[in-house]
Scaffold this motif. Sequence first.
Motif, PDB file in Angstrom:
ATOM      1  N   PRO A   4      10.275  -0.431  -9.677  1.00  0.00           N
ATOM      2  CA  PRO A   4      10.176  -1.836  -9.247  1.00  0.00           C
ATOM      3  C   PRO A   4       8.750  -2.384  -9.269  1.00  0.00           C
ATOM      4  O   PRO A   4       8.564  -3.604  -9.273  1.00  0.00           O
ATOM      5  CB  PRO A   4      10.742  -1.832  -7.832  1.00  0.00           C
ATOM      6  N   PHE A   5       7.757  -1.513  -9.312  1.00  0.00           N
ATOM      7  CA  PHE A   5       6.367  -1.958  -9.394  1.00  0.00           C
ATOM      8  C   PHE A   5       5.951  -2.301 -10.821  1.00  0.00           C
ATOM      9  O   PHE A   5       4.885  -2.870 -11.038  1.00  0.00           O
ATOM     10  CB  PHE A   5       5.420  -0.883  -8.856  1.00  0.00           C
ATOM     11  N   GLY A   6       6.737  -1.906 -11.792  1.00  0.00           N
ATOM     12  CA  GLY A   6       6.365  -2.153 -13.178  1.00  0.00           C
ATOM     13  C   GLY A   6       5.423  -1.077 -13.688  1.00  0.00           C
ATOM     14  O   GLY A   6       5.425   0.052 -13.199  1.00  0.00           O
ATOM     15  N   ILE A   7       4.582  -1.462 -14.650  1.00  0.00           N
ATOM     16  CA  ILE A   7       3.789  -0.456 -15.364  1.00  0.00           C
ATOM     17  C   ILE A   7       2.370  -0.285 -14.849  1.00  0.00           C
ATOM     18  O   ILE A   7       1.595   0.463 -15.434  1.00  0.00           O
ATOM     19  CB  ILE A   7       3.735  -0.778 -16.874  1.00  0.00           C
ATOM     20  N   PHE A  58       3.007   9.769  -9.663  1.00  0.00           N
ATOM     21  CA  PHE A  58       4.168  10.415  -9.046  1.00  0.00           C
ATOM     22  C   PHE A  58       5.272   9.401  -8.767  1.00  0.00           C
ATOM     23  O   PHE A  58       6.442   9.654  -9.070  1.00  0.00           O
ATOM     24  CB  PHE A  58       3.763  11.130  -7.750  1.00  0.00           C
ATOM     25  N   VAL A  59       4.914   8.272  -8.187  1.00  0.00           N
ATOM     26  CA  VAL A  59       5.907   7.255  -7.856  1.00  0.00           C
ATOM     27  C   VAL A  59       6.585   6.754  -9.132  1.00  0.00           C
ATOM     28  O   VAL A  59       7.818   6.623  -9.183  1.00  0.00           O
ATOM     29  CB  VAL A  59       5.262   6.101  -7.058  1.00  0.00           C
ATOM     30  N   ASN A  60       5.813   6.487 -10.163  1.00  0.00           N
ATOM     31  CA  ASN A  60       6.368   6.028 -11.433  1.00  0.00           C
ATOM     32  C   ASN A  60       7.321   7.069 -12.014  1.00  0.00           C
ATOM     33  O   ASN A  60       8.437   6.736 -12.431  1.00  0.00           O
ATOM     34  CB  ASN A  60       5.240   5.724 -12.422  1.00  0.00           C
ATOM     35  N   SER A  81       0.852  -1.181   0.000  1.00  0.00           N
ATOM     36  CA  SER A  81       0.000   0.000   0.000  1.00  0.00           C
ATOM     37  C   SER A  81       0.892   1.236   0.000  1.00  0.00           C
ATOM     38  O   SER A  81       1.767   1.379   0.862  1.00  0.00           O
ATOM     39  CB  SER A  81      -0.900  -0.018   1.230  1.00  0.00           C
ATOM     40  N   VAL A  82       0.674   2.116  -0.967  1.00  0.00           N
ATOM     41  CA  VAL A  82       1.518   3.300  -1.140  1.00  0.00           C
ATOM     42  C   VAL A  82       0.634   4.540  -1.183  1.00  0.00           C
ATOM     43  O   VAL A  82      -0.414   4.548  -1.829  1.00  0.00           O
ATOM     44  CB  VAL A  82       2.339   3.220  -2.457  1.00  0.00           C
ATOM     45  N   ASP A  83       1.081   5.586  -0.503  1.00  0.00           N
ATOM     46  CA  ASP A  83       0.388   6.874  -0.560  1.00  0.00           C
ATOM     47  C   ASP A  83       1.434   7.965  -0.670  1.00  0.00           C
ATOM     48  O   ASP A  83       2.544   7.835  -0.143  1.00  0.00           O
ATOM     49  CB  ASP A  83      -0.461   7.099   0.693  1.00  0.00           C
ATOM     50  N   ILE A  84       1.079   9.022  -1.361  1.00  0.00           N
ATOM     51  CA  ILE A  84       1.978  10.174  -1.466  1.00  0.00           C
ATOM     52  C   ILE A  84       1.200  11.448  -1.159  1.00  0.00           C
ATOM     53  O   ILE A  84      -0.025  11.491  -1.236  1.00  0.00           O
ATOM     54  CB  ILE A  84       2.642  10.283  -2.861  1.00  0.00           C
TER      55      ILE A  84
END
Length: 182
Positions: A121-124, A108-110, A10-13
């Motif tokens: 590292p998460f891919g597309i 943003f992370v991408n 789980s990721v949040d920005i």
Amino acid sequence: MTEKQEIFISVDIEAAGPIPPDFSMLSIGACRADDVEGVGFYRELKPINDRFDPDALKVTGFDLEILRRDGVEPEQAMAQFSTWISEITGSEGRPVFVGFNAPFDWSFVNYYFHHFLGANPFGIGALDVKALYMGATGCAWRETRSSMFPVAKQAPEQRHNALGDARYQARLFRHVLSLTQP
């Protein structure tokens, strides 16, 4: 060839505005979706430019001057995040980005991973909890707000803290998964 085990993260920005790279990612938080209270990841980043949406800063509570002074360099923060992801997934795991309104956070992370490290590292792709909930329940899109989920509400002091939000949305994700299992 053996398939790697999917590790849901789980990721949040929090950001200074709606799109990268016009606006900066100001903080990033993450946790394993199956270990909400376990070791998490959190960094506040130096802005990559001076642009900001006043409403976005009002929501986040961040001060760009303080982040310019005290934030982590974006390249360093993304390298640390990549290392953390590798540590929690191990050699047998494949990280899966999970977000509540994942398209926003993932964008943003991408961008930051590709711009500063050359790869994500998460891919597309990313798994969006809102869309998953809509599919699992048959509800309307307007009913996918987190306030509509029958789970304990997030503590006010944890709102718009990227790690606090990541932990809360991991709980939402786990709730949706429980709806799909007999």
